[in-house]
Enzyme design. Structure first.
Site, short mmCIF file in Angstrom:
data_model
loop_
_atom_site.label_atom_id
_atom_site.label_comp_id
_atom_site.label_asym_id
_atom_site.label_seq_id
_atom_site.Cartn_x
_atom_site.Cartn_y
_atom_site.Cartn_z
N LYS A 180 91.07 56.86 6.24
CA LYS A 180 89.63 56.65 6.28
C LYS A 180 89.11 56.74 4.84
O LYS A 180 88.97 57.82 4.28
CB LYS A 180 88.97 57.70 7.17
CG LYS A 180 87.50 57.39 7.52
CD LYS A 180 86.57 57.92 6.47
CE LYS A 180 85.11 57.57 6.75
NZ LYS A 180 84.27 57.74 5.56
N GLU A 255 92.20 69.04 -1.13
CA GLU A 255 91.94 69.00 -2.57
C GLU A 255 90.44 68.88 -2.72
O GLU A 255 89.87 67.83 -2.45
CB GLU A 255 92.69 67.84 -3.23
CG GLU A 255 92.79 67.98 -4.74
CD GLU A 255 91.66 67.30 -5.46
OE1 GLU A 255 90.71 68.01 -5.85
OE2 GLU A 255 91.71 66.07 -5.63
N CYS A 289 86.95 65.64 -10.08
CA CYS A 289 87.04 67.04 -9.64
C CYS A 289 87.57 67.93 -10.76
O CYS A 289 87.29 69.13 -10.78
CB CYS A 289 87.92 67.13 -8.40
SG CYS A 289 89.55 66.40 -8.62
N GLU A 390 79.06 72.60 -8.36
CA GLU A 390 79.66 71.36 -8.86
C GLU A 390 78.61 70.25 -8.88
O GLU A 390 77.99 69.94 -7.87
CB GLU A 390 80.83 70.94 -7.97
CG GLU A 390 81.57 69.72 -8.51
CD GLU A 390 82.77 69.35 -7.67
OE1 GLU A 390 83.78 68.91 -8.25
OE2 GLU A 390 82.71 69.50 -6.44
#
Length: 486
Positions: A180, A255, A289, A390
């Site tokens: 997906k 992750e 990331c 973040e």
């Protein structure tokens, strides 16, 4: 009908060998560089996802893939890599139109996607089982079996590499995959799946369902026949997936986010450190990331180094991704640009000083795109919201440190633990800091140097499990002990 010959209507997705537009409401793909419409994409409903998983389960149960000799499975993976390389320009163009990444980065990531298939093909062909030391009159063997159906859910920032790393490892391990992709970057996975069928991958071993996370992604995560969920994305979503998986004891590989410390000691090669810091946070427009978004500079050189950094950030050329002169491209979507903008405004409200950037570019030629200037934020301490949350954009927080102990305490004062960078000429010091910092990857005198041959993942809320490297294929396998009496 193949996906590439579908025409100007709704772009279909793949279940088994069938391309279908699905029962969900189609959604638009938008070019973030100029707001233009890329096309309309089919959306998989819960019923479509159920069909995809059942198709994958049936295909994986058949011997064509699960029992295929490893060297033959590897040959198919190599052919997929060949086709990715042959269509690299096309794939790079797709990624650039869908997430706004610089063309040069997209071309490099197409090569990285092919390399992932080659790497896991080589592991597939050479991977050993184990004979454990005997503790009696028997032979003890450890074998590694595929999970069965793997759900792979990927983000929009680097689909060419991230999708390949997940899918190639899962296939090499003998699984069937339902992939997906992000709704912001849907067509790269569709095109690679088409190439995989052309390469000889049995139908049903790789399925791609497109759609929004709340419908398509949720249905995939909740499906009882999915044995492993491999997810790359935000920490909040990763936690929700882990909770759902725990209810049926499904395995997860996560992750997740990062707020990586990037450290510059006074004895570093400051010219190289400056370039490393710029690359570490502003490449990919900060949408990485592992971006080094918390910069710690030793106090004795802090002001002078930051002054150079401000000047260099202001000099970066923000522009269209297909312009070879551009150094910073647009963000992946207008929604995401607005989120980044709001977080910088939040930092201002908290008393932070914006040293560079902090706004959309004034150039009228960029007004139709999701652009945001490279931004440096000072006047903050590590406990500020902008230093703990973040941003996932071109925003760097700059802070001083006094000594090694102070540095390690600040660097580790974060929910995240994905990556870190250290610049110093003193290797024993670099080694001490690298060991002390809680991060899955630490770079010394370099940053964002990546390889498919080493494991990648995070500590703390940056995830669980590892991808890439030899560990990467074990993530997609279960250990089985076989004891033979003698």
């Amino acid at each position: 009908m193949s996906a590439s010959t579908q025409g100007a209507g709704v772009r279909p997705f793949l279940i088994g060998a069938t391309w279908t537009t699905g029962q969900g409401t189609p959604f638009e793909s938008i070019n973030p560089a100029n707001g233009a419409r890329n096309g309309l994409i089919g959306s998989a409903s819960r019923e479509d996802v159920d069909l995809a998983v059942r198709t994958a389960k049936a295909a994986q149960a058949r011997p064509e893939w699960r029992a295929m000799l490893p060297h033959r499975r590897a040959a198919i993976l190599h052919r997929i890599a060949d086709l990715i390389e042959a269509h690299a320009e096309e794939l790079a163009e797709r990624q650039m139109r869908e997430n706004g990444k610089l063309r040069a980065e997209c071309v490099a990531q197409a090569a990285g996607g092919a390399a992932a298939y080659r790497y896991f093909a080589s592991i597939c062909e050479t991977m050993p089982a184990e004979v454990a030391p005997s503790r009696g009159d028997h032979l003890s063997m450890v074998l590694y079996e595929p999970f069965g159906v793997v759900a792979a859910i990927t983000p929009w920032n680097s689909p060419l590499t991230l999708e390949s790393q997940k899918v190639a490892a899962a296939l090499a391990a003998g699984n069937a995959v339902v992939l997906k992709p992000s709704e912001f970057t849907p067509t790269i996975a569709l095109r690679v799946a088409e190439l995989a069928l052309e390469a000889g991958l049995p139908p049903g071993i790789l399925n791609v369902v497109t759609g929004l996370g709340a419908e398509t992604g949720s249905a995939l995560v909740a499906h009882p026949d999915v044995r492993l969920i491999s997810f790359t994305g935000g920490t909040a979503t990763g936690k929700a997936i882990a909770r759902e998986a725990a209810g049926r004891m499904a395995a997860v590989a996560l992750e997740l986010g990062g707020k990586s410390p990037h450290i510059v000691f006074a004895d570093a090669d400051l010219d190289k450190a400056l370039q490393g810091v710029l690359h570490g946070v502003f490449s990919s427009s900060g949408q990485s990331c592992i971006a080094g978004t918390r910069l710690f500079v030793e106090r004795g050189i802090h002001d002078a180094f930051v002054a150079r950094l401000v000047q260099a950030a202001k000099a970066l050329r923000v522009g269209p991704p297909d312009d070879a002169r551009s150094q910073v491209a647009p963000l992946s979507s207008f929604v995401h640009r607005d989120k980044v903008e709001a977080m910088v405004d939040m930092a201002r409200e908290d008393g932070a000083e914006v040293l560079a950037g902090g706004s959309r570019p004034a150039d009228p030629a960029l007004a139709d795109g999701a652009y945001y200037l490279p931004t440096l934020i000072g006047g903050v301490t590590n406990d500020a919201r902008i230093c703990q949350q973040e941003v996932f954009g071109p925003v760097l927080c700059v802070m001083p440190f006094d000594n090694e102990e102070d540095l390690v305490a600040q660097a580790n004062d974060s929910f995240f633990g994905l990556a870190a960078g250290v610049w110093t000429r003193d290797f024993p010091k670099a080694w001490r800091v690298a060991r002390a910092v809680e991060a899955g990857t630490v770079w010394i005198n370099t940053y964002k140097t990546l390889s498919v041959s080493v494991p990648f993942g995070g500590f703390k809320e940056s995830g669980s499990g590892r991808e890439k490297g030899f560990f990467g294929i074990r993530t997609y396998q279960e250990a089985k002990t076989v004891m033979v009496g003698l």
